[in-house]
Design a protein around this motif. Structure first.
Motif, PDB file in Angstrom:
ATOM      1  N   ALA A 163      -1.640   7.175  12.568  1.00 34.47           N
ATOM      2  CA  ALA A 163      -0.931   7.374  11.302  1.00 34.47           C
ATOM      3  C   ALA A 163      -1.542   6.647  10.108  1.00 34.47           C
ATOM      4  O   ALA A 163      -1.650   7.207   9.024  1.00 34.47           O
ATOM      5  N   GLN A 181       0.852  -1.188   0.000  1.00 37.57           N
ATOM      6  CA  GLN A 181       0.000   0.000   0.000  1.00 37.57           C
ATOM      7  C   GLN A 181       0.885   1.235   0.000  1.00 37.57           C
ATOM      8  O   GLN A 181       1.987   1.208   0.543  1.00 37.57           O
ATOM      9  N   PRO A 182       0.391   2.293  -0.617  1.00 38.02           N
ATOM     10  CA  PRO A 182       1.272   3.457  -0.766  1.00 38.02           C
ATOM     11  C   PRO A 182       1.596   4.160   0.561  1.00 38.02           C
ATOM     12  O   PRO A 182       0.754   4.238   1.448  1.00 38.02           O
TER      13      PRO A 182
END
Ligand SMILES: *[C@@H]1O[C@H](CO)[C@@H](O)[C@H](O)[C@H]1NC(C)=O
Ligand SMILES: *[C@@H]1O[C@H](CO)[C@@H](O)[C@H](O)[C@H]1NC(C)=O
Length: 299
Positions: free
Chosen positions: A206, A123-124
């Protein structure tokens, strides 16, 4: 979802063109060893260097993270470093790379942040930037990157003068923060700042707003650094004097007060394709948008 895949393909294509047409940036010259420039802030045993001392590693495990800061403070200049971020499943792990007028989170601090928000494998990674003046932040932007920042070193830089603050990824300005020149405004320009980097756990917010927790089976999480480059005004106490590290001050001349034509093209491309969040567009959060949001990055 279809749509996302298509836009990622377009991005990769554009990135390939950019890579082919952008002139290579000059290799940054190392300005000395780690010990010449930095102190470890906490947990010395989570810090390592390569055998030749040129690469530095910070690690995070369940016990603690680690951080370093410059010995000197600077007011205005060019600050640059190459980073390679934690690979694999790094959900909840944050690597911060920032400038701050204090070494704590004091209520009156000025701060310029890059924060790299870890994610699940494949995932980015998102990059979050923020600007604080006198302890007031709330000026977040989030961007996608056009490469995987865990695969190679990339250069992350801040240009700071009294006209603008630019956040660069390699040679591309991803964020422009302008000064409107009024006294007591939102533009941090009074306090000298140290440069810091640290790795820490922030799985309370986050990754996907805290939904994705850190998987400690993958610890230690390691971020790597090289090629610190500073060309700036060093602040000397007790007098508010500023001694430049070079005589040229290119970072505070006309060309550095505005985006160049090439930078404008790159910045426009970033604005069109990579911005995930911009506080200046968040009218739900701000009933009146902060004043600086009306300043044009193109001026
Ligand atoms: C992690 O990946 C998900 C899925 O692609 C994405 O929605 C999210 O913005 C990524 N980054 C973070 C920090 O959560
Ligand atoms: C902090 O900045 C935001 C954005 O400009 C503003 O809305 C808010 O009132 C400021 N808060 C303080 C305490 O100055």
């Amino acid at each position: 979802m279809e749509k996302r895949a298509t836009s990622v393909e377009t991005l990769l294509f554009i990135a390939a063109i950019m890579a082919a047409t952008c002139s290579p940036t000059k290799a940054a010259e190392s300005t000395g060893s780690f010990g010449d420039n930095f102190n470890i802030m906490w947990s010395e045993d989570h810090f390592k260097t390569s055998a030749d001392g040129q690469i530095w590693y910070l690690s995070l495990d369940k016990q603690t993270g680690c951080g370093f800061q410059t010995k000197q403070r600077y007011r205005f200049g060019w600050f640059s470093m190459k980073l390679k971020l934690v690979g694999g499943d790094s959900a909840g792990v944050v690597t911060a790379y920032y400038m701050c007028s204090e070494n704590g989170a004091g209520p009156q601090r000025d701060e310029l942040d890059f924060e790299f928000l870890g994610n699940r494998s494949g995932q980015p990674y998102l990059i979050q930037t923020n600007v604080y003046k006198n302890g007031n932040g709330s000026r977040e932007m989030r961007h996608m990157l056009w490469f995987d920042p865990t695969e190679d070193y990339h250069t992350y830089s801040i240009l700071w003068n009294n006209n603008q603050i630019l956040y660069f990824v390699d040679s591309v300005p991803i964020r422009v923060f302008k000064n409107n020149g009024e006294a007591n405004n939102f533009f941090p320009n009074e306090k000298p700042m140290y440069l810091f980097s640290s790795i820490w756990n922030a799985d309370d917010w986050a990754t996907r707003g805290g939904l994705e927790k850190t998987d400690w089976k993958n610890a230690p999480f390691v971020s790597s650094y090289q090629d610190f480059n500073v060309d700036a005004c060093q602040w000397i106490d007790p007098y508010p004097a500023c001694v430049s590290t070079t005589t040229e001050h290119w970072w505070d001349q006309y060309d550095a007060w505005h985006l160049s034509d090439t930078q404008k093209m790159d910045y426009a491309w970033v604005q069109r394709n990579l911005v995930i969040y911009d506080y200046c567009k968040d009218t739900e959060r701000f009933s009146t948008l902060p004043k600086e949001c009306s300043l044009s990055p193109w001026d």
